[in-house]
Write an enzyme that holds these catalytic residues in place. Structure first.
Site, mmCIF file in Angstrom:
data_model
loop_
_atom_site.group_PDB
_atom_site.id
_atom_site.type_symbol
_atom_site.label_atom_id
_atom_site.label_comp_id
_atom_site.label_asym_id
_atom_site.label_seq_id
_atom_site.Cartn_x
_atom_site.Cartn_y
_atom_site.Cartn_z
ATOM 1 C CD GLN A 11 65.292 37.212 44.264
ATOM 2 O OE1 GLN A 11 65.261 35.993 44.123
ATOM 3 N NE2 GLN A 11 64.198 37.912 44.529
ATOM 4 C CB ALA A 61 61.514 47.301 43.597
ATOM 5 C CE1 TYR A 62 60.446 49.115 52.384
ATOM 6 C CE2 TYR A 62 58.485 47.881 51.753
ATOM 7 C CZ TYR A 62 59.336 48.371 52.733
ATOM 8 O OH TYR A 62 59.086 48.091 54.052
ATOM 9 C CE1 TYR A 126 56.506 45.376 45.641
ATOM 10 C CE2 TYR A 126 54.849 43.735 45.068
ATOM 11 C CZ TYR A 126 56.090 44.298 44.869
ATOM 12 O OH TYR A 126 56.913 43.793 43.905
#
Length: 290
Positions: A11, A61-62, A126
């Protein structure tokens, strides 16, 4: 200035690509898997050296919050070890790094907007791994900053806005959580800020070393408020009903309060941040015209 944008197909990376033509003084190089893996240090170091990279915007990123509870090793590799690789690769070039982090480093038990100086307390894998990535930058010797953001959406990729539009067209009614409060962030607005930090004279004059910033759009909303606005602005005829977090259990806990104080980034870089509904209108118009 040769700037590597990692996670370029996500994004934020996609929004930076759209804005690239407005920043002629920046040579932006966009890379994502499988072309470049930030978890492979030798590959990354070679790329930085051969392309004379002197700045990096790390959008890689995860971000699968629930899956991270099971895939903790992968989340740590990307969100922590990958960031450390970027720091190490930039040491040789004395370059700048903008690393994107998250509101999930907080436990959500506060009731006033979080400042950069507030103590962190991640409540899941996370958030834990993103905090480790932050520390890799903050504790390093490179000219790097961390920008925390929240509730990111865009006309690109998968996100809450697209999910609500899709479900809203298929269903007459949706239940959306009202007891989690934060601020939606249009990735385009964050992308513009990242580029301004690297390009404007004020950004170049101040040291970025070890600094921490918060960025989201202005205003406050619950996920319910956000969904209602999406349906109204998007002209989707779907009844959105408020539900509690306990009625929608997920593998990972979510912070109940994620509002970020943006005073520091506004003061240091002289930026104005749009109201979240105004940015949502812009994004929905872009999606409509795609």
């Amino acid at each position: 200035m040769n700037i590597l944008v990692t996670g370029a197909n996500g994004q934020l990376g996609s929004e930076i690509r759209d804005l690239a033509d407005n920043f002629d003084n920046l040579n932006l190089i966009f890379k994502d898997l499988p072309d470049l893996d930030i978890c492979n240090f030798l590959e990354l170091e070679k790329f930085v050296d051969e392309n004379k990279i002197n700045s990096i915007i790390n959008c890689a990123a995860y971000t699968a919050v629930d899956k991270a509870e099971e895939d903790s090793a992968i989340a740590q590799k990307v969100n922590s070890e990958g960031v450390l690789n970027l720091v190490k690769a930039l040491k040789k070039t004395d370059g700048k790094l903008i690393h994107i982090s998250t509101d999930y480093v907080f436990n959500g038990e506060c009731f006033v907007p979080y400042k950069e100086t507030d103590p962190v307390s991640p409540i899941g894998v996370y958030g834990d791994t993103k905090r480790e990535g932050e520390l890799s930058v903050i504790d390093s010797d490179i000219d790097g900053i961390v920008i925390r953001t929240s509730w990111l959406y865009s006309s690109y990729g998968n996100n809450f806005v697209k999910t609500m539009l899709r479900l809203g067209k298929d269903r007459d009614e949706l239940g959306v959580i009202f007891d989690q409060v934060g601020t939606p962030t249009y990735a385009k607005d964050l992308a513009l800020t990242c580029l301004r930090v690297l390009s404007n004279s004020k950004g170049n004059k101040i040291s970025l070393k070890g600094k921490l910033y918060h960025f989201s759009n202005e205003g406050v909303a619950s996920w319910y408020d956000f969904a209602k606005a999406i349906m109204q602005i998007g002209n989707v005829n779907c009844n959105v009903k408020p539900i509690e977090t306990k009625d929608y259990p997920t593998p990972a806990k979510r912070p109940h309060f994620s509002v970020l104080n943006k005073s520091k980034v506004k003061n240091d870089f002289g930026i104005e941040i749009p109201y979240w509904k105004d940015s949502l209108e812009e994004c929905l118009l872009k999606l409509k015209n795609k």
